[in-house]
Motif scaffolding. Structure first.
Motif, PDB file in Angstrom:
ATOM      1  N   LYS A  22       1.137  -1.200  -0.048  1.00  0.00           N
ATOM      2  CA  LYS A  22       0.092  -0.304  -0.059  1.00  0.00           C
ATOM      3  C   LYS A  22       0.944   0.792   0.100  1.00  0.00           C
ATOM      4  O   LYS A  22       1.854   0.998   0.855  1.00  0.00           O
ATOM      5  CB  LYS A  22      -0.838  -0.291   1.124  1.00  0.00           C
ATOM      6  N   SER A  23       0.383   2.037  -0.848  1.00  0.00           N
ATOM      7  CA  SER A  23       1.165   3.283  -0.979  1.00  0.00           C
ATOM      8  C   SER A  23       1.444   4.005  -0.247  1.00  0.00           C
ATOM      9  O   SER A  23       2.305   4.826   0.190  1.00  0.00           O
ATOM     10  CB  SER A  23       0.726   4.644  -1.713  1.00  0.00           C
ATOM     11  N   SER A  24       1.127   3.965   0.954  1.00  0.00           N
ATOM     12  CA  SER A  24       1.427   4.488   2.617  1.00  0.00           C
ATOM     13  C   SER A  24       2.390   4.170   3.331  1.00  0.00           C
ATOM     14  O   SER A  24       2.940   3.937   4.303  1.00  0.00           O
ATOM     15  CB  SER A  24       0.112   4.735   3.804  1.00  0.00           C
ATOM     16  N   VAL A  25       2.707   3.177   2.868  1.00  0.00           N
ATOM     17  CA  VAL A  25       4.256   2.435   3.361  1.00  0.00           C
ATOM     18  C   VAL A  25       5.554   3.818   3.473  1.00  0.00           C
ATOM     19  O   VAL A  25       5.639   4.615   2.745  1.00  0.00           O
ATOM     20  CB  VAL A  25       4.688   1.659   2.265  1.00  0.00           C
ATOM     21  N   GLN A  26       6.456   3.562   4.672  1.00  0.00           N
ATOM     22  CA  GLN A  26       7.282   4.202   4.560  1.00  0.00           C
ATOM     23  C   GLN A  26       8.810   3.458   4.857  1.00  0.00           C
ATOM     24  O   GLN A  26       8.678   2.403   5.368  1.00  0.00           O
ATOM     25  CB  GLN A  26       7.416   5.223   5.831  1.00  0.00           C
ATOM     26  N   VAL A  27       9.961   4.044   4.576  1.00  0.00           N
ATOM     27  CA  VAL A  27      11.188   3.305   4.524  1.00  0.00           C
ATOM     28  C   VAL A  27      11.144   2.725   6.467  1.00  0.00           C
ATOM     29  O   VAL A  27      10.715   4.548   7.369  1.00  0.00           O
ATOM     30  CB  VAL A  27      11.992   4.535   4.716  1.00  0.00           C
ATOM     31  N   LEU A  76       9.804 -11.474  10.872  1.00  0.00           N
ATOM     32  CA  LEU A  76      10.079  -9.932  10.631  1.00  0.00           C
ATOM     33  C   LEU A  76      10.128  -9.068   9.836  1.00  0.00           C
ATOM     34  O   LEU A  76      11.844  -9.711  10.091  1.00  0.00           O
ATOM     35  CB  LEU A  76      10.273  -9.380  12.538  1.00  0.00           C
ATOM     36  N   ALA A  77      10.480  -8.327   9.264  1.00  0.00           N
ATOM     37  CA  ALA A  77      11.074  -8.093   7.977  1.00  0.00           C
ATOM     38  C   ALA A  77      10.978  -5.746   8.105  1.00  0.00           C
ATOM     39  O   ALA A  77       9.865  -5.466   8.989  1.00  0.00           O
ATOM     40  CB  ALA A  77      10.398  -8.245   6.575  1.00  0.00           C
ATOM     41  N   GLU A  78      11.853  -5.881   7.226  1.00  0.00           N
ATOM     42  CA  GLU A  78      12.018  -3.835   7.978  1.00  0.00           C
ATOM     43  C   GLU A  78      11.950  -3.531   6.679  1.00  0.00           C
ATOM     44  O   GLU A  78      12.504  -4.177   5.650  1.00  0.00           O
ATOM     45  CB  GLU A  78      12.836  -3.451   8.203  1.00  0.00           C
ATOM     46  N   VAL A  79      11.506  -2.026   5.658  1.00  0.00           N
ATOM     47  CA  VAL A  79      11.098  -2.006   4.441  1.00  0.00           C
ATOM     48  C   VAL A  79      12.608  -1.185   4.231  1.00  0.00           C
ATOM     49  O   VAL A  79      13.048  -0.366   5.541  1.00  0.00           O
ATOM     50  CB  VAL A  79      10.094  -0.836   4.379  1.00  0.00           C
ATOM     51  N   GLY A 127      11.367  -2.735  -1.344  1.00  0.00           N
ATOM     52  CA  GLY A 127      12.067  -3.526  -0.650  1.00  0.00           C
ATOM     53  C   GLY A 127      12.145  -3.974   0.831  1.00  0.00           C
ATOM     54  O   GLY A 127      12.753  -2.934   1.710  1.00  0.00           O
ATOM     55  N   LEU A 128      12.190  -5.086   0.987  1.00  0.00           N
ATOM     56  CA  LEU A 128      11.736  -5.449   2.723  1.00  0.00           C
ATOM     57  C   LEU A 128      13.452  -5.928   3.076  1.00  0.00           C
ATOM     58  O   LEU A 128      14.009  -6.978   2.278  1.00  0.00           O
ATOM     59  CB  LEU A 128      10.747  -6.138   3.189  1.00  0.00           C
ATOM     60  N   GLN A 129      14.028  -6.291   4.040  1.00  0.00           N
ATOM     61  CA  GLN A 129      15.067  -6.707   4.785  1.00  0.00           C
ATOM     62  C   GLN A 129      14.337  -8.065   6.545  1.00  0.00           C
ATOM     63  O   GLN A 129      13.654  -7.330   7.066  1.00  0.00           O
ATOM     64  CB  GLN A 129      16.668  -6.001   5.110  1.00  0.00           C
TER      65      GLN A 129
END
Length: 266
Positions: A188-193, A213-216, A233-235
């Motif tokens: 969803k476009s509301s995503v943040q780093v 568990l991942a982070e943007v 991209g998620l790590q």
């Protein structure tokens, strides 16, 4: 849900031959705003944990690091006095690693680590990753690292004892890009780093899903500002080593099948 993979192979790299470095001064290898991975060193060898951290400053053998998660009060990582950690990053065209011990929490997003005299360089080896179709579900949040981390631990315990996949509900099959260090998908476009995502990945319909568990870590620019979704991209921050191995095996088998010649060529 949708997916694909992150650009940098961080968190999913092997560390082949090590080289001991002349470690003084440390400033030769660490600079302000440099990204590192902080890995708590623990007796539990089954758990892989990688936290993104950025260098704030370096004073002799003490490095100050900043975490990007914007944690709310009480949501900071639960460091313990003198907790051993490993820092992994890049410098001078090589991978570098060094161990140290947690010294103090300066605020919710900054810590000081006292470095040991064991800086090493290594050559990076990229693990496989590729475009695959898997079952995928996720939840997303921001500034709640401790809560997400505790929930991941609970999820892993539940999945380990899960006998019936029916109780887990439906997993939409989605075309994604996947690797042992993370994934990429349209979100969803509301995503943040630095948003956190609890992801459940079902490699095959008959498999118990993997929980990570991942982070943007990055978000692609879109031509359409009104787009409902953006590629991110998620790590992986937390994942079991056995689950990481399942992903690697799945990717190798998928690639082998794709490269195998057809038995009945047209």
């Amino acid at each position: 849900m949708h997916s694909n993979l992150f650009r940098q192979p961080e968190g999913g790299l092997s560390q082949s031959p090590f080289f001991i470095l002349d470690t003084m001064p440390y400033s030769k290898y660490f600079r302000p705003d440099q990204k590192l991975l902080l890995r708590p060193l623990r007796d539990d060898q089954e758990r892989i944990e990688n936290l993104s951290a950025y260098v704030v400053r370096l004073a002799e053998d003490v490095i100050c690091l900043y975490f990007p998660y914007e944690n709310r009060p009480g949501e900071e990582y639960p460091f313990e006095p003198e907790m051993p950690v490993e820092l992994v990053g890049e410098a001078l065209g090589l991978g570098i690693r060094i161990t140290g011990n947690f010294q103090r929490q300066l605020d919710r997003d900054q810590v000081e680590i006292r470095l040991n005299n064991d800086l090493q360089a290594f050559q990076r080896r990229i693990h496989p990753r590729g475009d695959v179709t898997v079952g995928l579900r996720y939840t997303r949040g921001h500034g709640a690292l401790r809560t997400f981390r505790s929930q991941w631990e609970k999820n892993v315990r539940i999945l380990a004892g899960q006998r019936s996949l029916e109780k887990l509900g439906h997993f939409p099959r989605v075309a994604i890009n996947l690797g042992t260090g993370g994934l990429r998908f349209a979100i969803k476009s509301s995503v943040q780093v630095a948003d956190l995502c609890m992801v459940l990945i079902q490699l095959q319909p008959e498999n118990t899903p993997i929980c990570a568990l991942a982070e943007v870590v990055w978000i692609a620019e879109e031509d359409d500002d009104q787009a409902e979704k953006r590629t991110a991209g998620l790590q992986f921050i937390n994942i079991l080593k056995s689950d990481q191995q399942k992903i690697e095996t799945f990717l190798r088998e998928t690639r082998t099948l794709a490269e195998s010649p057809s038995e009945n060529p047209s």
